[in-house]
Design a protein around this motif. Structure first.
Motif, PDB file in Angstrom:
ATOM      1  N   GLU A   1       0.822  -1.210   0.000  1.00  0.00           N
ATOM      2  CA  GLU A   1       0.000   0.000   0.000  1.00  0.00           C
ATOM      3  C   GLU A   1       0.862   1.269   0.000  1.00  0.00           C
ATOM      4  O   GLU A   1       0.446   2.311  -0.535  1.00  0.00           O
ATOM      5  CB  GLU A   1      -0.949   0.021   1.205  1.00  0.00           C
ATOM      6  N   VAL A   2       2.060   1.172   0.564  1.00  0.00           N
ATOM      7  CA  VAL A   2       2.956   2.338   0.594  1.00  0.00           C
ATOM      8  C   VAL A   2       3.564   2.566  -0.786  1.00  0.00           C
ATOM      9  O   VAL A   2       3.574   3.694  -1.301  1.00  0.00           O
ATOM     10  CB  VAL A   2       4.067   2.151   1.646  1.00  0.00           C
ATOM     11  N   THR A   3       4.070   1.493  -1.401  1.00  0.00           N
ATOM     12  CA  THR A   3       4.666   1.651  -2.733  1.00  0.00           C
ATOM     13  C   THR A   3       3.612   2.040  -3.761  1.00  0.00           C
ATOM     14  O   THR A   3       3.889   2.815  -4.681  1.00  0.00           O
ATOM     15  CB  THR A   3       5.393   0.367  -3.173  1.00  0.00           C
ATOM     16  N   ALA A   4       2.389   1.532  -3.602  1.00  0.00           N
ATOM     17  CA  ALA A   4       1.315   1.893  -4.532  1.00  0.00           C
ATOM     18  C   ALA A   4       1.025   3.389  -4.464  1.00  0.00           C
ATOM     19  O   ALA A   4       0.836   4.050  -5.496  1.00  0.00           O
ATOM     20  CB  ALA A   4       0.053   1.093  -4.220  1.00  0.00           C
ATOM     21  N   ARG A   5       0.997   3.919  -3.258  1.00  0.00           N
ATOM     22  CA  ARG A   5       0.753   5.353  -3.099  1.00  0.00           C
ATOM     23  C   ARG A   5       1.895   6.161  -3.723  1.00  0.00           C
ATOM     24  O   ARG A   5       1.654   7.166  -4.407  1.00  0.00           O
ATOM     25  CB  ARG A   5       0.606   5.699  -1.620  1.00  0.00           C
ATOM     26  N   ALA A   6       3.124   5.717  -3.497  1.00  0.00           N
ATOM     27  CA  ALA A   6       4.280   6.440  -4.034  1.00  0.00           C
ATOM     28  C   ALA A   6       4.295   6.412  -5.556  1.00  0.00           C
ATOM     29  O   ALA A   6       4.671   7.398  -6.202  1.00  0.00           O
ATOM     30  CB  ALA A   6       5.565   5.841  -3.476  1.00  0.00           C
ATOM     31  N   ILE A   7       3.878   5.289  -6.138  1.00  0.00           N
ATOM     32  CA  ILE A   7       3.797   5.199  -7.603  1.00  0.00           C
ATOM     33  C   ILE A   7       2.718   6.136  -8.123  1.00  0.00           C
ATOM     34  O   ILE A   7       2.920   6.874  -9.101  1.00  0.00           O
ATOM     35  CB  ILE A   7       3.519   3.746  -8.045  1.00  0.00           C
ATOM     36  N   THR A   8       1.561   6.129  -7.487  1.00  0.00           N
ATOM     37  CA  THR A   8       0.456   7.008  -7.891  1.00  0.00           C
ATOM     38  C   THR A   8       0.866   8.474  -7.846  1.00  0.00           C
ATOM     39  O   THR A   8       0.501   9.270  -8.719  1.00  0.00           O
ATOM     40  CB  THR A   8      -0.766   6.792  -6.970  1.00  0.00           C
ATOM     41  N   GLU A   9       1.649   8.845  -6.835  1.00  0.00           N
ATOM     42  CA  GLU A   9       2.098  10.231  -6.686  1.00  0.00           C
ATOM     43  C   GLU A   9       3.283  10.559  -7.593  1.00  0.00           C
ATOM     44  O   GLU A   9       3.715  11.712  -7.644  1.00  0.00           O
ATOM     45  CB  GLU A   9       2.482  10.500  -5.231  1.00  0.00           C
ATOM     46  N   GLY A  10       3.811   9.552  -8.301  1.00  0.00           N
ATOM     47  CA  GLY A  10       4.937   9.792  -9.201  1.00  0.00           C
ATOM     48  C   GLY A  10       6.275   9.930  -8.499  1.00  0.00           C
ATOM     49  O   GLY A  10       7.240  10.428  -9.085  1.00  0.00           O
ATOM     50  N   MET A  11       6.374   9.456  -7.244  1.00  0.00           N
ATOM     51  CA  MET A  11       7.607   9.591  -6.480  1.00  0.00           C
ATOM     52  C   MET A  11       8.546   8.406  -6.659  1.00  0.00           C
ATOM     53  O   MET A  11       9.743   8.513  -6.386  1.00  0.00           O
ATOM     54  CB  MET A  11       7.295   9.792  -4.992  1.00  0.00           C
ATOM     55  N   ILE A  12       8.020   7.258  -7.065  1.00  0.00           N
ATOM     56  CA  ILE A  12       8.853   6.125  -7.458  1.00  0.00           C
ATOM     57  C   ILE A  12       8.312   5.580  -8.771  1.00  0.00           C
ATOM     58  O   ILE A  12       7.168   5.854  -9.155  1.00  0.00           O
ATOM     59  CB  ILE A  12       8.891   5.016  -6.384  1.00  0.00           C
ATOM     60  N   ASP A  13       9.148   4.804  -9.460  1.00  0.00           N
ATOM     61  CA  ASP A  13       8.751   4.291 -10.768  1.00  0.00           C
ATOM     62  C   ASP A  13       8.271   2.852 -10.708  1.00  0.00           C
ATOM     63  O   ASP A  13       7.492   2.432 -11.566  1.00  0.00           O
ATOM     64  CB  ASP A  13       9.945   4.395 -11.728  1.00  0.00           C
ATOM     65  N   ALA A  14       8.728   2.105  -9.710  1.00  0.00           N
ATOM     66  CA  ALA A  14       8.319   0.703  -9.618  1.00  0.00           C
ATOM     67  C   ALA A  14       8.558   0.186  -8.214  1.00  0.00           C
ATOM     68  O   ALA A  14       9.448   0.666  -7.500  1.00  0.00           O
ATOM     69  CB  ALA A  14       9.084  -0.152 -10.631  1.00  0.00           C
ATOM     70  N   ALA A  15       7.761  -0.814  -7.836  1.00  0.00           N
ATOM     71  CA  ALA A  15       7.931  -1.467  -6.536  1.00  0.00           C
ATOM     72  C   ALA A  15       8.796  -2.707  -6.693  1.00  0.00           C
ATOM     73  O   ALA A  15       8.722  -3.402  -7.725  1.00  0.00           O
ATOM     74  CB  ALA A  15       6.567  -1.845  -5.963  1.00  0.00           C
ATOM     75  N   LEU A  16       9.625  -2.973  -5.709  1.00  0.00           N
ATOM     76  CA  LEU A  16      10.431  -4.183  -5.689  1.00  0.00           C
ATOM     77  C   LEU A  16       9.667  -5.275  -4.949  1.00  0.00           C
ATOM     78  O   LEU A  16       9.001  -5.013  -3.947  1.00  0.00           O
ATOM     79  CB  LEU A  16      11.757  -3.921  -4.980  1.00  0.00           C
ATOM     80  N   ASN A  17       9.780  -6.485  -5.434  1.00  0.00           N
ATOM     81  CA  ASN A  17       9.111  -7.608  -4.782  1.00  0.00           C
ATOM     82  C   ASN A  17       9.864  -8.106  -3.560  1.00  0.00           C
ATOM     83  O   ASN A  17       9.282  -8.725  -2.671  1.00  0.00           O
ATOM     84  CB  ASN A  17       8.928  -8.755  -5.781  1.00  0.00           C
ATOM     85  N   SER A  18      11.169  -7.843  -3.524  1.00  0.00           N
ATOM     86  CA  SER A  18      11.981  -8.268  -2.384  1.00  0.00           C
ATOM     87  C   SER A  18      13.150  -7.307  -2.241  1.00  0.00           C
ATOM     88  O   SER A  18      13.490  -6.560  -3.171  1.00  0.00           O
ATOM     89  CB  SER A  18      12.511  -9.694  -2.588  1.00  0.00           C
ATOM     90  N   ILE A  19      13.778  -7.345  -1.082  1.00  0.00           N
ATOM     91  CA  ILE A  19      14.955  -6.507  -0.848  1.00  0.00           C
ATOM     92  C   ILE A  19      16.078  -6.887  -1.802  1.00  0.00           C
ATOM     93  O   ILE A  19      16.785  -6.023  -2.337  1.00  0.00           O
ATOM     94  CB  ILE A  19      15.408  -6.643   0.615  1.00  0.00           C
TER      95      ILE A  19
END
Length: 357
Positions: free
Chosen positions: A36-54
């Motif tokens: 939910e955090v990475t989804a919000r950041a993507i929606t806001e244009g602050m990150i380009d993609a979420a990583l599935n693992s570290i």
């Protein structure tokens, strides 16, 4: 430096993402956090993609480890051995020596550069992250890899955030923060607990005024923040506590001996040293140049100040409202990069009717 990963999009990690995107939208940022955090950041244009693992961050050019201390150490041990050649792994934790010790025992193609931004807020989480969080803040980098050309790449990114870099030996860093950060925290806790004891008839804290509240504000800190710090920097904290005990014992002896002159000398020495701490920059280093502007309490006053300076091509590095009385006015502290800018700003503001100091 086109591909960057951020492990943990809390206050610091989220602010790094926002600050870099605001400075250069072409930088590609990957991040690992709750969906939910990475989804919000993507929606806001602050990150380009979420990583599935570290571990998915291992192929990027620079990796910011923005987790609490113990989870950061665990992730550090996972990522370090699988880094690609010359990629940079950095962290933002408040203790540096423990990472350096672990790095010495790891075989890696990458480079580790410890980091510690001297900034923050009382509330954490991505929702409180801010692209200006690092503006004028001191950002400490380990000097172990200072001669490595790749350190310059990391430094460029950090400067894009508006921070001011200082290189410091990681073990010396831990001694410094034990004295100026960890010791004050324990002192604030002790002051509150001591004052609260009182007696059955009266509560001392009912009489605690501004000075006591200012000295003990950090006593409200969540212990979860300090748990790992106290465990992992215990040696340096104990050394700082011993120094404080010696100082208190000296005061105690002077009181027993009625040595007022010696007590006065301690007060004068402390006042001189305290007044020497730069008041005009985050992190106590690289002072800016202040102008104090006295203003009336009327709408648009900040715009009037900033527009006049903008029109003269003078950049404001920091601005702070120090005091205000509603309906009357107040004082702004306006900080500039150089003494020349501060002097020019004074003349400009005087010319449009402001009183400055």
């Amino acid at each position: 430096m086109k591909n960057i990963s951020i492990i943990g999009l809390g206050l610091i990690g989220g602010s790094i993402a926002k600050g870099l995107k605001k400075s250069n939208s072409l930088i590609r940022i990957h991040a690992f956090d709750k969906p939910e955090v990475t989804a919000r950041a993507i929606t806001e244009g602050m990150i380009d993609a979420a990583l599935n693992s570290i571990e998915d961050a291992a192929d990027d050019d620079i990796i910011f480890m923005c987790l609490p201390l113990e989870p950061a150490l665990q992730s550090f041990e996972k990522l370090s051995p699988i880094l690609k050649e010359n990629s940079i792994l950095t962290d933002v934790c408040g203790i540096k020596g423990v990472f350096e010790e672990k790095w010495k025992g790891i075989s890696s193609k990458g480079i580790y550069i410890g980091g510690h931004p001297m900034t923050g807020k009382e509330k954490g989480g991505y929702e409180n992250s801010d692209p200006l969080l690092f503006e004028n803040a001191v950002y400490i980098l380990s000097d172990v890899q200072k001669a490595n050309g790749r350190t310059d790449d990391l430094a460029k990114l950090i400067k894009m955030l508006g921070a001011r870099i200082i290189f410091l030996d990681p073990y010396l860093h831990d001694k410094v923060v034990a004295n100026v950060s960890h010791l004050p925290q324990l002192l604030a806790v002790s002051l509150v607990n001591t004052a609260a004891k009182g007696n059955n008839k009266i509560n001392n804290l009912d009489f605690a005024a501004g000075g006591f509240r200012d000295m003990t504000r950090i006593a409200s800190s969540d212990f979860q923040i300090w748990d790992s710090v106290l465990k992992l920097n215990g040696k340096e904290i104990l050394s700082a506590l011993t120094s404080l005990q010696n100082e208190l014992e000296e005061i105690k002896n002077y009181l027993l001996e009625d040595s007022i002159d010696e007590l006065k000398a301690m007060f004068v020495s402390a006042a001189t040293k305290r007044d020497g701490i730069p008041k005009d920059t985050k992190g106590f280093m690289y002072p800016l140049h202040d102008v104090y502007v006295f203003v009336n309490d009327v709408p648009g006053i900040i715009s009037k100040i900033s527009t006049a300076l903008f029109n003269s091509n003078i950049n404001i590095k920091d601005i702070e409202l120090l005091k205000i009385r509603e309906g009357t006015g107040g004082t702004f502290r306006v900080a500039f990069e150089s003494e020349k800018d501060a002097s020019q700003a004074k003349e400009i503001l005087k010319g449009i009717g402001f009183t400055t100091n």
